[in-house]
Every structure is written in C-alpha cells, then in structure tokens.
Design a protein around this motif. Structure first.
Motif, PDB file in Angstrom:
ATOM      1  N   THR A   1       4.929 -11.497 -22.050  1.00  0.00           N
ATOM      2  CA  THR A   1       4.224 -11.382 -21.627  1.00  0.00           C
ATOM      3  C   THR A   1       3.943  -9.274 -22.047  1.00  0.00           C
ATOM      4  O   THR A   1       4.890  -8.617 -21.812  1.00  0.00           O
ATOM      5  CB  THR A   1       4.183 -10.926 -19.875  1.00  0.00           C
ATOM      6  OG1 THR A   1       4.216 -12.103 -20.008  1.00  0.00           O
ATOM      7  CG2 THR A   1       3.008 -10.484 -19.658  1.00  0.00           C
ATOM      8  N   LYS A   2       2.844  -8.530 -22.046  1.00  0.00           N
ATOM      9  CA  LYS A   2       2.897  -7.124 -22.386  1.00  0.00           C
ATOM     10  C   LYS A   2       1.214  -5.948 -21.203  1.00  0.00           C
ATOM     11  O   LYS A   2       1.398  -7.078 -20.722  1.00  0.00           O
ATOM     12  CB  LYS A   2       2.167  -7.536 -23.724  1.00  0.00           C
ATOM     13  CG  LYS A   2       3.126  -7.491 -24.899  1.00  0.00           C
ATOM     14  CD  LYS A   2       4.039  -6.410 -25.540  1.00  0.00           C
ATOM     15  CE  LYS A   2       4.621  -7.311 -26.488  1.00  0.00           C
ATOM     16  NZ  LYS A   2       6.274  -6.489 -26.852  1.00  0.00           N
TER      17      LYS A   2
ATOM     18  N   SER B   1      -1.819  -8.668 -21.245  1.00  0.00           N
ATOM     19  CA  SER B   1      -1.558  -9.738 -22.180  1.00  0.00           C
ATOM     20  C   SER B   1      -0.281 -10.702 -21.969  1.00  0.00           C
ATOM     21  O   SER B   1       0.821  -9.991 -21.941  1.00  0.00           O
ATOM     22  CB  SER B   1      -2.017  -9.222 -23.551  1.00  0.00           C
ATOM     23  OG  SER B   1      -0.852  -8.324 -23.893  1.00  0.00           O
ATOM     24  N   LEU B   2      -0.974 -12.020 -22.365  1.00  0.00           N
ATOM     25  CA  LEU B   2       0.134 -12.906 -22.665  1.00  0.00           C
ATOM     26  C   LEU B   2       0.129 -13.011 -23.976  1.00  0.00           C
ATOM     27  O   LEU B   2      -0.554 -14.312 -24.443  1.00  0.00           O
ATOM     28  CB  LEU B   2      -0.259 -14.501 -21.726  1.00  0.00           C
ATOM     29  CG  LEU B   2       1.225 -15.206 -21.086  1.00  0.00           C
ATOM     30  CD1 LEU B   2       2.044 -13.849 -19.927  1.00  0.00           C
ATOM     31  CD2 LEU B   2      -0.234 -16.154 -20.002  1.00  0.00           C
ATOM     32  N   HIS B   3       1.521 -13.208 -24.677  1.00  0.00           N
ATOM     33  CA  HIS B   3       1.364 -14.273 -26.044  1.00  0.00           C
ATOM     34  C   HIS B   3       2.982 -15.690 -26.392  1.00  0.00           C
ATOM     35  O   HIS B   3       3.570 -15.637 -25.404  1.00  0.00           O
ATOM     36  CB  HIS B   3       2.109 -12.819 -26.881  1.00  0.00           C
ATOM     37  CG  HIS B   3       1.608 -11.695 -26.696  1.00  0.00           C
ATOM     38  ND1 HIS B   3       0.855 -11.424 -27.899  1.00  0.00           N
ATOM     39  CD2 HIS B   3       1.236 -10.980 -26.192  1.00  0.00           C
ATOM     40  CE1 HIS B   3       0.334 -10.010 -27.565  1.00  0.00           C
ATOM     41  NE2 HIS B   3       0.702  -9.463 -26.657  1.00  0.00           N
TER      42      HIS B   3
ATOM     43  N   ILE C   1      -2.836 -15.086 -25.773  1.00  0.00           N
ATOM     44  CA  ILE C   1      -3.416 -16.498 -25.412  1.00  0.00           C
ATOM     45  C   ILE C   1      -5.329 -15.961 -25.162  1.00  0.00           C
ATOM     46  O   ILE C   1      -5.821 -17.122 -25.223  1.00  0.00           O
ATOM     47  CB  ILE C   1      -3.332 -17.782 -25.278  1.00  0.00           C
ATOM     48  CG1 ILE C   1      -2.493 -17.022 -23.261  1.00  0.00           C
ATOM     49  CG2 ILE C   1      -1.743 -17.885 -25.795  1.00  0.00           C
ATOM     50  CD1 ILE C   1      -2.338 -18.035 -22.277  1.00  0.00           C
ATOM     51  N   PHE C   2      -5.445 -15.238 -24.612  1.00  0.00           N
ATOM     52  CA  PHE C   2      -6.335 -14.396 -24.254  1.00  0.00           C
ATOM     53  C   PHE C   2      -7.698 -14.564 -25.412  1.00  0.00           C
ATOM     54  O   PHE C   2      -8.211 -14.292 -25.161  1.00  0.00           O
ATOM     55  CB  PHE C   2      -6.336 -13.309 -23.487  1.00  0.00           C
ATOM     56  CG  PHE C   2      -5.328 -13.059 -22.094  1.00  0.00           C
ATOM     57  CD1 PHE C   2      -5.909 -14.260 -21.412  1.00  0.00           C
ATOM     58  CD2 PHE C   2      -4.079 -12.561 -21.547  1.00  0.00           C
ATOM     59  CE1 PHE C   2      -5.203 -14.732 -19.965  1.00  0.00           C
ATOM     60  CE2 PHE C   2      -3.519 -12.820 -20.466  1.00  0.00           C
ATOM     61  CZ  PHE C   2      -4.761 -13.746 -19.427  1.00  0.00           C
ATOM     62  N   GLY C   3      -6.842 -14.240 -26.703  1.00  0.00           N
ATOM     63  CA  GLY C   3      -7.613 -13.536 -28.212  1.00  0.00           C
ATOM     64  C   GLY C   3      -8.497 -14.851 -28.314  1.00  0.00           C
ATOM     65  O   GLY C   3      -8.840 -15.386 -29.066  1.00  0.00           O
TER      66      GLY C   3
ATOM     67  N   ALA D   1     -14.061  -5.943 -22.632  1.00  0.00           N
ATOM     68  CA  ALA D   1     -14.663  -6.178 -24.229  1.00  0.00           C
ATOM     69  C   ALA D   1     -13.210  -5.666 -25.100  1.00  0.00           C
ATOM     70  O   ALA D   1     -13.185  -4.099 -24.947  1.00  0.00           O
ATOM     71  CB  ALA D   1     -15.928  -4.935 -24.783  1.00  0.00           C
ATOM     72  N   ALA D   2     -13.014  -6.709 -26.501  1.00  0.00           N
ATOM     73  CA  ALA D   2     -11.814  -6.370 -27.080  1.00  0.00           C
ATOM     74  C   ALA D   2     -12.469  -8.027 -28.154  1.00  0.00           C
ATOM     75  O   ALA D   2     -12.661  -8.429 -27.686  1.00  0.00           O
ATOM     76  CB  ALA D   2     -10.610  -6.406 -26.619  1.00  0.00           C
ATOM     77  N   LYS D   3     -11.395  -7.415 -29.223  1.00  0.00           N
ATOM     78  CA  LYS D   3     -11.039  -8.996 -30.043  1.00  0.00           C
ATOM     79  C   LYS D   3      -9.243  -9.209 -30.440  1.00  0.00           C
ATOM     80  O   LYS D   3      -8.731  -8.726 -30.147  1.00  0.00           O
ATOM     81  CB  LYS D   3     -12.221  -8.135 -31.200  1.00  0.00           C
ATOM     82  CG  LYS D   3     -13.041  -8.257 -30.914  1.00  0.00           C
ATOM     83  CD  LYS D   3     -14.020  -7.920 -32.934  1.00  0.00           C
ATOM     84  CE  LYS D   3     -15.339  -8.086 -32.675  1.00  0.00           C
ATOM     85  NZ  LYS D   3     -15.937  -7.230 -33.459  1.00  0.00           N
ATOM     86  N   GLY D   4      -9.653 -10.071 -30.400  1.00  0.00           N
ATOM     87  CA  GLY D   4      -8.402 -10.782 -31.093  1.00  0.00           C
ATOM     88  C   GLY D   4      -7.436 -10.617 -30.426  1.00  0.00           C
ATOM     89  O   GLY D   4      -7.052 -10.446 -29.448  1.00  0.00           O
ATOM     90  N   ASP D   5      -6.387  -9.872 -30.863  1.00  0.00           N
ATOM     91  CA  ASP D   5      -5.039  -9.310 -30.461  1.00  0.00           C
ATOM     92  C   ASP D   5      -5.086  -8.164 -28.905  1.00  0.00           C
ATOM     93  O   ASP D   5      -4.376  -7.858 -28.387  1.00  0.00           O
ATOM     94  CB  ASP D   5      -3.556  -8.979 -31.544  1.00  0.00           C
ATOM     95  CG  ASP D   5      -2.761  -9.446 -30.437  1.00  0.00           C
ATOM     96  OD1 ASP D   5      -2.201 -10.345 -30.546  1.00  0.00           O
ATOM     97  OD2 ASP D   5      -1.360  -8.105 -31.150  1.00  0.00           O
ATOM     98  N   ALA D   6      -6.471  -7.598 -29.076  1.00  0.00           N
ATOM     99  CA  ALA D   6      -6.715  -6.708 -28.182  1.00  0.00           C
ATOM    100  C   ALA D   6      -6.915  -7.177 -26.838  1.00  0.00           C
ATOM    101  O   ALA D   6      -7.320  -6.147 -26.022  1.00  0.00           O
ATOM    102  CB  ALA D   6      -7.208  -5.703 -28.805  1.00  0.00           C
TER     103      ALA D   6
END
Length: 421
Positions: free
Chosen positions: A125-126, A247-249, A255-257, A315-320
């Motif tokens: 988690t970040k 964000s959860l990796h 995984i949100f991306g 609003a964001a893309k990919g890893d963000a």
C-alpha cells in the motif's frame, strides 16, 4: 535514505550531533519526546530508554508503569530549525516492555500489524496525504488570536496570499529532512493553506505527517504566526481536512489502475466500516462541525472525480490512479487512522464485499428526501464513539485497553483550547 543502527551511530559521531530526540506517540497521536546525548544512543538501541508510562494516557497504570522506547534507525533525521553547531537529530521509536516484548498499545505497532497483514495477502500500500491548516496572527504577548493571517481564497496569489513564503519555508525545511511535498496552495478559508505529499509506504507516510505538523508549527512561529490543525477553527468558513490518498499494488502493479475486482472490494470495505472507525478519523467534537460543509463529506458514498462523496477516484491514468478518502481531519492519530482504513479495505477484499453504485451528483446540494438510500456519517463524537466501542471490526484492530481508554477519555474531555491541535 533509510539508515541501519551502525550507520546512525556513525552519522551521529561524524556530523556534530549533540542531542538525539527520541519520539514516540500516545494513543491520541500526540508526539512525546525524551532527549539523550550520543553516548547513550547505543544503549537505547540495545535496551531502550525507560519512561513512566503511567503518566501517558492510555498506556499503563502506576502499579506497572515502566515501558521502554527503542529507536527505529530508519527514521533518522536532523532537525533543520535547530542550531547547526551542536545539531539535534530525531528518531521515531517503538515501545516495548523490559523483556523486549512489544507494547500492544503502541500506535506504530498497531499500524505495523496491518502492514504485515497487507504483505501476507500479497499487497503493498502507498499513501499520499493532503493536509490543510490555518495560520493565525499572534497578539503582543505572543499568544494566538482568532485573526487569520490573510483574507485570501482558493489558489490566490501574493499579495492576497500572505502564506506563500511560509509554505515555501516549510517545504524547503521538509526537503532537508528527506520528505517530499508535491504541491502547495492557499485554500478556501482566510489564512487557510494546504500542502500535499508524494506517495510513500504506510509507516513513512505516518511518521512524515507527524514531522510535517511539527515543522509547520515551528516555521509559523519563526514568522510570528500560529499554525492550527483544528478541523473547524473559523466559524462559517472552510474546515481543515486530512485527505488520504491510497493506492494498492500487487505483483508490482497498481490494482486501481487495472480496475480489478479487488479494487472495488477494497473501496467497499472502507465504506462498510467507515461509520465504526469515524471516531478515530474525526476525534474531536469540533470535527463534526466540519463534516457536511464546504465539500467535506456527510454521506457514506463514492464517486469518480465528484468531490462531495466520502471516497472519490481522482482523474488519473495507470499507476497514478488512487482513491481519496475525504472524511479524516488532522486531529486524528494518523497511525491508528491509517491502520483502520487499510484494515477495512483488506476486510472488503477478503469478504468480497459488493461496492454500492457511484453517486455522481453533488450530494451537498441535494434535498434530504433524495438521499434516504445513503447512510450518514455519525453526526457527533458521542455517536461515533458508541459505534467504535461496539464494533467487532475495530476490536480486531485496536487492542482492548487502547480502545477502552480512547473511548472513555474522548467521552469525558472537551476539545482542546483554540489552536492547540
């Protein structure tokens, strides 16, 4: 940079550090400190430094009063606002008994337990935080007044925005300590400011928030101002929140991306438990004057981009891509708040909780009759404490003594005087 014990001892010796402040946190999030000099540091690492735990609310009683703080070497930082000759460094500490057993009521341990659970489930988690605060003028005796530093509004520039130089000095100070702010601006309220931080791992994010509040107060005082993190210090003006970006990796991917099912379960878990954990996210009576006003959430809801729900997906893309939890405020103990938020999300994943439909209208402008399908956040600290006390979920994360003491103390105490938080 994260230091080892050996590197800390070497750094202290080679860089003219004369005092080491050992920080630990009580159950309300207040930082406590014991100062030692360098010859005692190795003993602190090996045995810990004792303190009277009966004098710290929520720890031990007079009959079993001794606890020990053991420095975490990875948290070494020099305090830039102290003299460079005879430097002062700080280390955050873990709390233990004499035999080395971890103290269950240690806020950092409670958060670490959730981090360990997260790792066992295969996730990392970040956390990024957005922290708002007010700057007030001082009187001729150096005491805080209720007069804001300026009358600027959202994203105004100097000379309307008089906090610009203060924010600059705060950010430069934090950068010297290895903490990375990303953006800063004037907020809606008069004298209200916001500084947002780059994502980090959970424990560093929590430690850095403690350091941030300390730095803000110190730099503000140097400029003849008083910094307040109270959730609603000015009536009829915007309250100050602590927005938490998560964000959860898994397997190196956000995984949100990816819009995975787990991301929906995670959000559903937080929404399912949010009422039970609100006492820890909003622990003052004043906190409930903020909720439901000036974009602060009131209903258990989520949305993409819309700012009125409790959770939004900016609003964001990919890893963000991340989620933003908008209800907490900075009067919370961030270690316990993050522990409960992450544990709630993980519970949602484990139980595959179904995510409610998104609410894409401005909930703050809608009549109550159109919002009956949504649960409301607690309307008072008393209600929130009652929900927390009875919650099996909260009991699974927060040790019994800590929970009982938190509820009893918050039930009896009035909010701190103006500006204390």
């Amino acid at each position: 940079m994260e230091y080892t014990k050996r590197e800390v001892l070497q750094y202290i010796e080679e860089n003219n550090v004369k005092f080491i402040k050992l920080f630990f946190v009580d159950i309300f999030g207040d930082v406590k400190s014991i100062s030692i000099q360098p010859p005692l540091l190795n003993r602190a690492f090996e045995e810990g430094i004792s303190f009277d735990a009966s004098a710290v609310k929520g720890f031990l009683n007079e009959e079993t009063s001794d606890l020990f703080i053991v420095p975490d070497p990875s948290t070494l930082s020099v305090l830039p606002w102290r003299p460079q000759h005879g430097r002062v460094a700080r280390l955050y500490c873990n709390i233990r008994y004499l035999d080395g057993t971890p103290f269950a009521g240690d806020s950092r341990l409670i958060l670490q337990n959730v981090i360990d659970r997260c790792k066992k489930m295969g996730y990392e988690t970040k956390i990024g935080t957005e922290c708002e605060f007010y700057l007030f003028k001082l009187d001729e005796n150096g005491m805080p007044t209720a007069i804001p530093h300026d009358n600027a509004s959202y994203c105004d520039l100097a000379p309307l925005d008089k906090g610009e130089n203060v924010r600059r000095d705060i950010i430069l100070t934090l950068e010297q300590m290895g903490i990375q702010p990303e953006t800063s601006h004037h907020e809606n309220g008069p004298g209200q400011n916001e500084i947002d931080f780059r994502y980090n791992d959970i424990m560093n994010a929590a430690d850095n928030l403690s350091t941030f509040k300390m730095a803000v107060r110190t730099i503000a005082a140097q400029d003849g101002l008083f910094a307040s993190f109270m959730p609603k210090p000015v009536e009829n003006k915007s309250g100050s929140g602590l927005h938490v970006n998560i964000s959860l990796h898994k397997d190196g991917e956000n995984i949100f991306g990816k819009d995975s099912p787990d991301s929906k379960y995670f959000i559903a878990g937080i929404l399912s438990h949010i009422r039970e954990i609100t006492a820890f996210l909003n622990p003052l009576n004043q906190s409930y004057k903020r909720l439901g006003e000036f974009e602060a959430p009131k209903y258990v809801s989520w949305s993409s981009q819309n700012r009125s729900p409790l959770i939004r997906v900016p609003a964001a893309k990919g890893d963000a891509v991340r989620i933003e939890v908008r209800s907490p405020d900075s009067s919370c103990n961030q270690y316990l708040a993050l522990a409960l938020l992450i544990a709630a999300g993980l519970d949602g994943i484990e139980k595959k909780m179904e995510l409610m439909p998104a609410e894409n209208k401005n909930l703050l402008d809608m009549p109550e009759s159109e919002l009956k399908h949504l649960e409301r956040l607690p309307s008072s600290l008393k209600e929130a404490l009652s929900l927390a006390e009875k919650s099996p979920f909260v009991q699974s994360v927060i040790p019994d003594l800590t929970l009982r003491t938190f509820v009893q103390t918050k039930s009896k105490c009035e909010d701190p005087a103006f500006g204390v938080i």
